[in-house]
Design an enzyme around this catalytic site. Structure first.
Site, PDB file in Angstrom:
ATOM      1  N   TYR A   1       0.718  -1.142  -0.120  1.00 24.38           N
ATOM      2  CA  TYR A   1       0.044   0.075  -0.092  1.00 24.38           C
ATOM      3  C   TYR A   1       0.825   1.129   0.007  1.00 24.38           C
ATOM      4  O   TYR A   1       1.673   1.512   0.763  1.00 24.38           O
ATOM      5  CB  TYR A   1      -0.958  -0.067   1.139  1.00 24.38           C
ATOM      6  CG  TYR A   1      -1.793   1.281   1.595  1.00 24.38           C
ATOM      7  CD1 TYR A   1      -3.280   1.278   0.943  1.00 24.38           C
ATOM      8  CD2 TYR A   1      -1.335   2.403   1.941  1.00 24.38           C
ATOM      9  CE1 TYR A   1      -3.583   2.345   0.900  1.00 24.38           C
ATOM     10  CE2 TYR A   1      -2.314   3.609   2.393  1.00 24.38           C
ATOM     11  CZ  TYR A   1      -3.378   3.405   1.678  1.00 24.38           C
ATOM     12  OH  TYR A   1      -4.288   4.596   1.725  1.00 24.38           O
TER      13      TYR A   1
ATOM     14  N   GLU B   1      -3.604   7.386  -3.917  1.00 20.53           N
ATOM     15  CA  GLU B   1      -3.289   6.015  -3.301  1.00 20.53           C
ATOM     16  C   GLU B   1      -3.103   5.124  -4.412  1.00 20.53           C
ATOM     17  O   GLU B   1      -3.963   4.837  -5.385  1.00 20.53           O
ATOM     18  CB  GLU B   1      -4.767   5.836  -2.486  1.00 20.53           C
ATOM     19  CG  GLU B   1      -4.885   4.400  -1.682  1.00 20.53           C
ATOM     20  CD  GLU B   1      -5.998   4.095  -1.173  1.00 20.53           C
ATOM     21  OE1 GLU B   1      -6.036   4.839   0.016  1.00 20.53           O
ATOM     22  OE2 GLU B   1      -6.960   3.751  -1.728  1.00 20.53           O
TER      23      GLU B   1
END
Length: 309
Positions: free
Chosen positions: A34, A118
């Site tokens: 992530y 993101e």
């Protein structure tokens, strides 16, 4: 999936209608990560987020999310890069790939007025390649005037498009679930108009505030928005003249009737304030079909409800 509603933890309770699919080849995954840049409002600082648990795993492993605060004027320091390498056990070759990716994310974040970039999951294949399988970008609405290219890409429903078009002209438009269209000046008067229509048993189709600086052009657009709404069975124009003169409203109503070839649904006009007597005389002389003038607020609201039921 097409034509059905997708419901997940990230959608509204009713789900989101699927009208497009993005199809990508399957990727063999050795590791998932992530990686994101956003703002930490408590620290008043942008922050770089990274974790060795990507995809849905990040949601249940927030304690493994590493945070690195930085200043946009300075960017991500070599010390932060070294910490990422140590914490996630990247070798030098892998960091040669990730380092420019992180730098480019910071540049994009700043230049495009982003509030979130993101990459999740950012995956590493067995061959050592890095592939971003999904990404999310959020941008600051207050920066629309600087980011026309970005915001022009937004896809909108018919309702959202109407609100967008109205906002560009300085109109405040909110779609409601009734069948009586309203053109009003002032948010307070708009709310009072919607409430009074409800008191007499009707339901408003919209909240449309033309504001204090309305022109013939904005009024014409207001009529155009209501004309495209097939639900509308009647229109109440409720104007209290001040900065917006009532005679200008009257001219706009007459011009709209000419452009539309007359009104094919009932229109009730209530005008009070600056030049209202002159405006009422103009409308009376125009002799427009399906148009009623009433100077009393309650009477006008009662009339439009009666004409649409």
């Amino acid at each position: 999936m097409l034509g059905y509603h997708l419901t997940t933890k990230q959608t509204p309770s009713g789900g989101l209608l699927v009208n497009k699919l993005y199809i990508y080849k399957a990727v063999d995954i050795a590791r998932e990560f992530y990686l994101a840049v956003t703002f930490d409002r408590e620290q008043y600082s942008p922050v770089l987020l990274i974790s060795g648990d990507g995809g849905v795993d990040i949601e249940s492993n927030m304690d493994k999310l590493h945070r690195f605060w930085f200043r946009l004027s300075e960017g991500v320091s070599p010390e932060i890069i070294a910490s990422i390498q140590t914490l996630l056990h990247f070798n030098f070759h892998e960091m040669d790939i990730l380092r420019p990716l992180i730098y480019q994310m910071i540049i994009l974040f700043q230049e495009k007025d982003a509030t979130l970039i993101e990459l999740n999951p950012l995956v590493q294949t067995p061959a050592g390649d890095f592939v971003c399988l999904d990404a999310k970008f959020n941008f600051d609405n207050a920066a629309k005037f600087r980011q026309d290219e970005i915001f022009s890409l937004a896809e909108r429903s018919q309702e959202e498009e109407e609100e967008h078009d109205a906002a560009r002209l300085g109109l405040s438009y909110v779609r409601l679930d009734g069948n009586i269209g309203n053109i009003v000046n002032g948010a307070g008067l708009a709310m009072a108009t919607n409430d009074l229509i409800g008191v007499y048993g009707g339901k408003s189709a919209n909240f449309l505030d033309i504001g204090g600086g309305a022109t013939k052009g904005t009024l014409s657009k207001a009529f155009e928005i209501l004309k495209k709404d097939a639900r509308i069975r009647g229109i109440l124009i409720n104007i209290y003249g001040g900065i917006v003169r009532c005679d200008m409203i009257a001219e706009s109503i007459i011009a709209a009737a000419a452009e539309l070839g007359g009104f094919d649904i009932p229109v009730v006009v209530r005008l009070q304030g600056t030049n209202s007597d002159k405006a009422l005389e103009m409308i009376s002389k125009a002799d427009l079909d399906n148009l009623t003038v009433d100077a009393d607020f309650e009477s006008a609201a009662r009339m439009i409800v009666h004409l649409t039921t």
